[in-house]
Design an enzyme around this catalytic site. Structure first.
Site, mmCIF file in Angstrom:
data_model
loop_
_atom_site.group_PDB
_atom_site.id
_atom_site.type_symbol
_atom_site.label_atom_id
_atom_site.label_comp_id
_atom_site.label_asym_id
_atom_site.label_seq_id
_atom_site.Cartn_x
_atom_site.Cartn_y
_atom_site.Cartn_z
ATOM 1 N N ASP A 277 0.867 -1.184 0.000
ATOM 2 C CA ASP A 277 0.000 0.000 0.000
ATOM 3 C C ASP A 277 0.904 1.235 0.000
ATOM 4 O OD1 ASP A 277 0.991 0.160 2.559
ATOM 5 O OD2 ASP A 277 -0.928 -0.144 3.561
ATOM 6 N N GLY B 221 1.050 3.731 2.149
ATOM 7 C CA GLY B 221 1.380 4.291 3.457
ATOM 8 C C GLY B 221 0.407 5.370 3.891
ATOM 9 N N GLY C 60 -11.437 4.168 0.382
ATOM 10 C CA GLY C 60 -12.319 4.985 1.215
ATOM 11 C C GLY C 60 -13.609 4.315 1.625
ATOM 12 N N ASP D 142 -8.187 -7.242 0.523
ATOM 13 C CA ASP D 142 -7.206 -7.462 1.585
ATOM 14 C C ASP D 142 -7.818 -6.989 2.885
ATOM 15 O OD1 ASP D 142 -6.776 -4.437 1.112
ATOM 16 O OD2 ASP D 142 -5.660 -4.875 2.944
ATOM 17 N N CYS E 105 -13.288 -28.088 6.265
ATOM 18 C CA CYS E 105 -12.039 -27.375 5.966
ATOM 19 C C CYS E 105 -10.877 -28.352 5.862
ATOM 20 C CB CYS E 105 -11.770 -26.336 7.046
ATOM 21 S SG CYS E 105 -10.245 -25.403 6.775
ATOM 22 N N CYS F 43 -7.616 -27.359 6.160
ATOM 23 C CA CYS F 43 -6.378 -26.764 6.692
ATOM 24 C C CYS F 43 -5.750 -27.701 7.728
ATOM 25 C CB CYS F 43 -6.639 -25.375 7.289
ATOM 26 S SG CYS F 43 -7.256 -25.378 8.988
ATOM 27 N N CYS G 170 -7.679 -27.983 11.069
ATOM 28 C CA CYS G 170 -8.919 -28.769 11.033
ATOM 29 C C CYS G 170 -8.644 -30.248 10.801
ATOM 30 C CB CYS G 170 -9.859 -28.217 9.965
ATOM 31 S SG CYS G 170 -10.524 -26.606 10.423
ATOM 32 N N HIS H 83 -6.336 -21.190 9.849
ATOM 33 C CA HIS H 83 -7.664 -21.651 9.445
ATOM 34 C C HIS H 83 -8.474 -20.510 8.819
ATOM 35 C CE1 HIS H 83 -11.730 -23.192 9.455
ATOM 36 N NE2 HIS H 83 -12.070 -22.067 10.060
HETATM 37 ZN ZN LIG Z 1 -9.499 -25.148 8.924
#
Ligand SMILES: [Zn+2]
Length: 383
Positions: free
Chosen positions: A90, A92, A213, A263, A301, A303, A306, A332
């Site tokens: 970004d 700043g 904004g 983001d 999930c 991940c 999980c 996660h």
């Molecule tokens: Zn997960």
């Protein structure tokens, strides 16, 4: 070096590939925030494993420490932070406004006091670009003024004009051809000013455009008409980045309107506070009732957290303030948003984004889908 190819559309939603010098990026996507060059607690390998693509670094923080010239000398963010995929920084500006002390905005730029040691620092469009060139991200952002909410119409108008003059200075200061500078359209929730800002920004023909904004405290009923108008006015063949947005329902509603990039610190920050993101909302692992629950956070999930840990174990770690627990919840939560965007891309490719978004809404909101969500889907041609 930077191209954007849309590969499928459903209503106003689209999926595509954005090419960067450090590899292709599948859109729409969520970008984890690595404020100081690190996504708090998550290693580059873990980011790759959960499907992260672009990582975002914050120019304000990296300017204060370790300093852009040190990062440049050590290989730019790609080498220094050892994440070899695409980066975005970004400008700043937003963080100077929210974190800097005693800031003073003038035509030249923003003067502020470092929140770390009180040093007086000036950030100008030229200095922001020079800093971002030293940091070396693939995508760099124009130095803009992001007005707070609420702001007077007079102030919004002035900041739009100043942001356009600063954009011109940013483009004049830019020297690296291997970085794409995205312009940022402003205008708060004032639709006429949104139009003025977008129409004046588009002729700069930058490789991508951001919607700035928003998500600064305004109600959703004000935010979504502004998002919908912005995506109508910003070029069809360039990526559109809605800055600072990261709640799952906002991602689904904004993709419906043709946003490609997001983001937010939300998934990692809420993870560090002990919350896990679920299709139904947030799970508070600080509650004692999870201490005996052998089930995973989310059985759907994939991940690491999980697949390996129970809610009981993670709740224990969170209560004991153990690093692993907070790290696993961040991991996660990021995976949840990446999976959500993977599902969105598949739904767009298969021409069923409306079904996907309605299924999402049924689980997330139960019987009562909020008007702003339904409105965004309707405007995007999905309801
Ligand atoms: Zn997960």
């Amino acid at each position: 070096m930077f191209s954007f190819a849309i590969t499928a559309r459903a209503g106003r939603a689209r999926t595509g590939v954005f090419e960067t010098p450090h590899g292709p990026v599948q859109t729409p996507l969520f970008m984890p925030v690595g404020t100081l060059g690190s996504v708090k607690g998550i290693s580059p390998q873990e980011l790759r494993d959960i499907g992260s693509q672009v990582v975002l670094g914050n120019t304000y923080h990296l300017l204060l420490r370790p300093g852009p010239e040190r990062v440049r000398a050590l290989g730019g963010l790609h080498g220094f932070a050892a994440y070899p995929g695409p980066w975005l920084t970004d400008s700043g500006g937003f963080q100077v406004m929210s974190l800097g002390h005693m800031r003073r905005i003038s035509e030249e730029g923003v003067m502020f006091q470092s929140h770390i040691n009180g040093d007086l620092i000036e950030l100008t469009p030229e200095k922001s670009v020079a800093t971002q060139e030293a940091l070396g991200a693939d995508v760099i952002m124009a130095f803009d003024e992001c007005p707070p909410y609420p702001a007077t119409r007079e102030y919004l108008k002035e900041s739009i004009e100043r942001t356009l003059r600063w954009l011109e200075r940013c483009l004049g200061a830019k020297t690296r051809p291997d970085q794409a500078l995205f312009a940022i359209a402003q205008g708060g929730v004032d639709l006429e000013l949104r139009r003025v800002s977008a129409e004046a920004t588009v002729p700069f023909d930058t490789p991508g455009f951001a919607i700035g904004g928003l998500a600064v405290g305004e109600p959703k009923e004000g935010m979504y008409p502004a998002v919908g108008l912005s995506t109508r006015l910003l070029p069809e063949h360039k990526p559109r980045y809605l800055m600072g947005v990261g709640h799952p329902e906002d991602l689904v509603a904004s993709v419906a309107l043709g946003v490609d990039m997001f983001d937010c610190v939300y998934p990692t920050r809420t993870g560090r506070f002990g919350y896990a993101l679920l299709p139904e909302g947030r799970l508070n692992l600080k509650l004692t009732r999870h201490l005996d629950d052998p089930s995973p956070i989310d059985p759907e999930c994939d991940c690491y957290a999980c697949r390996h840990f129970s809610r009981a174990y993670l709740a224990h770690l969170v209560r004991a303030d153990e690093m692993l627990g907070l790290r696993m919840l961040s991991l996660h939560n990021l995976r949840y948003l990446h999976r959500l965007m993977e599902q969105a891309r598949a739904a767009i490719r298969e021409g069923r984004y409306g079904d996907f978004a309605r299924d999402f809404a049924r689980r997330r909101f139960g019987g009562e889908v909020p008007g702003w969500f339904r409105g965004a889907l309707e405007e995007g041609g999905h309801w």
